[in-house]
Write a protein that holds these residues in place. Structure first.
Motif, short mmCIF file in Angstrom:
data_model
loop_
_atom_site.label_atom_id
_atom_site.label_comp_id
_atom_site.label_asym_id
_atom_site.label_seq_id
_atom_site.Cartn_x
_atom_site.Cartn_y
_atom_site.Cartn_z
N UNK A 92 -48.29 -0.45 -31.78
CA UNK A 92 -48.10 -1.55 -30.80
C UNK A 92 -48.81 -2.63 -31.05
N UNK A 93 -50.17 -2.34 -31.18
CA UNK A 93 -51.36 -3.13 -31.68
C UNK A 93 -50.94 -4.08 -32.80
N UNK A 94 -50.35 -3.33 -33.80
CA UNK A 94 -49.91 -3.89 -34.95
C UNK A 94 -48.77 -4.86 -34.95
N UNK A 95 -48.01 -4.74 -33.77
CA UNK A 95 -46.96 -5.77 -33.26
C UNK A 95 -47.65 -6.48 -32.35
N UNK A 96 -48.41 -7.40 -32.78
CA UNK A 96 -48.90 -8.56 -31.95
C UNK A 96 -48.13 -9.27 -30.69
N UNK A 97 -46.93 -9.46 -30.84
CA UNK A 97 -46.15 -9.87 -30.01
C UNK A 97 -45.85 -9.00 -28.75
N UNK A 98 -45.53 -7.64 -29.30
CA UNK A 98 -45.28 -6.82 -28.13
C UNK A 98 -46.57 -6.53 -27.05
N UNK A 99 -47.75 -6.15 -27.70
CA UNK A 99 -48.89 -6.22 -27.37
C UNK A 99 -49.17 -7.47 -26.40
N UNK A 100 -49.18 -8.39 -26.69
CA UNK A 100 -49.82 -9.50 -26.18
C UNK A 100 -48.80 -9.92 -24.90
N UNK A 101 -47.51 -9.59 -25.16
CA UNK A 101 -46.52 -9.83 -23.97
C UNK A 101 -46.95 -8.99 -22.80
N UNK A 102 -47.05 -7.82 -23.23
CA UNK A 102 -47.26 -6.63 -22.18
C UNK A 102 -48.53 -6.85 -21.45
N UNK A 103 -49.76 -7.10 -22.21
CA UNK A 103 -50.92 -7.71 -21.44
C UNK A 103 -50.62 -9.15 -20.72
N UNK A 104 -49.98 -9.89 -21.25
CA UNK A 104 -49.89 -11.24 -20.52
C UNK A 104 -49.12 -10.97 -19.16
#
Length: 270
Positions: A92-104
């Motif tokens: 998930x961390x390698x897929x920046x968009x997924x992780x960023x969206x989740x943290x956002x």
């Protein structure tokens, strides 16, 4: 085993930085006492004491005044958390968009909680206007009444203020604002929708409501002290399942530091 390559420091700093962008009520506060804080901490707020000004008479001794200690304490007594699962955090961390969206999404939810807490302090405000049904005709008069109270409390007329108001209040007041920011990209990015006199206007859905009235907050930045920290962001392995868990803890505290610099405008729909 939990994720091996999880970056707790990176994500803690990311949420801390991005969370502040979502804050409305908690953003316009005194952050002077913020630092590395943890739940249960107590921060000492050293208050300013105005010395007595006396007439000087040549050749006569001056009187030395001992200023009193009017320190207050800000307790870090609020804590909110998030926790969600992911099949594989390392991927998930390698897929920046997924992780960023989740943290956002997580930091937005945390910001709403913190804002609501700051908004709840309005119930304890020393200065509250009488409850009134807001209309297009009286909306700016209500703001003027609040400004008058602050000015009588020696708030300078050139000091930047914030009016955090409900969507209903803004609906009626916007035509009377001295400036309306509908196409100012920089102001809109900061959540500022307009200005009245020296007060920047923001809309908030996290104001305190007593069941009848919204407690719109007109204040200086020194009126409320606020301190917060993303205390922990870490990962764990789901006990019953095949997934990683990401969890984070937000600790904070707020206090009305200068009650004379906060005025609550209590309004409801007509």
């Amino acid at each position: 085993m939990a994720a091996k390559n999880f970056k707790p420091v990176f994500w803690s700093k990311y949420i801390q930085r991005e969370l502040k962008k979502d804050l409305i009520l908690a953003d316009f506060c005194n952050y002077e006492y913020e630092g590395e804080i943890k739940e249960g901490a107590r921060l000492k707020i050293v208050g300013a004491v105005k010395p007595t000004v006396k007439k000087y008479v040549p050749y006569k001794d001056i009187e030395i005044e001992q200023l009193k200690d009017n320190s207050q304490f800000l307790d870090i007594d609020q804590a909110d958390y998030f926790a969600f699962e992911c099949d594989d955090i390392d991927k998930a961390q390698s897929m920046k968009n997924w992780m960023n969206v989740s943290m956002d999404e997580a930091k937005t939810a945390l910001a709403e909680k913190a804002d609501a807490y700051v908004g709840s302090l309005a119930a304890k405000a020393k200065h509250k206007l009488d409850s009134v049904a807001v209309t297009k005709e009286n909306a700016t008069d209500i703001i003027d009444d609040g400004l008058t109270i602050l000015y009588k409390n020696n708030v300078k007329t050139n000091e930047e203020l914030q009016l955090a108001c409900s969507p209903d209040f803004y609906r009626y007041a916007k035509n009377g604002l001295t400036e309306v920011y509908t196409d100012n990209v920089e102001m809109i990015r900061k959540g500022i929708v307009g200005k009245y006199s020296n007060a920047l206007v923001k809309i908030s859905n996290n104001l305190y409501n007593d069941g009848t009235d919204d407690y719109n907050m007109l204040r200086t930045k020194k009126a409320i002290a606020f301190a917060n920290s993303i205390n922990k962001v870490e990962t764990d392995r789901k006990e019953k399942g095949f997934a990683d868990i990401v969890k984070g803890l937000h600790v904070y505290g707020a206090k009305i530091q200068r009650p004379e610099q906060l005025c609550v405008l209590r309004t409801h729909k007509a």
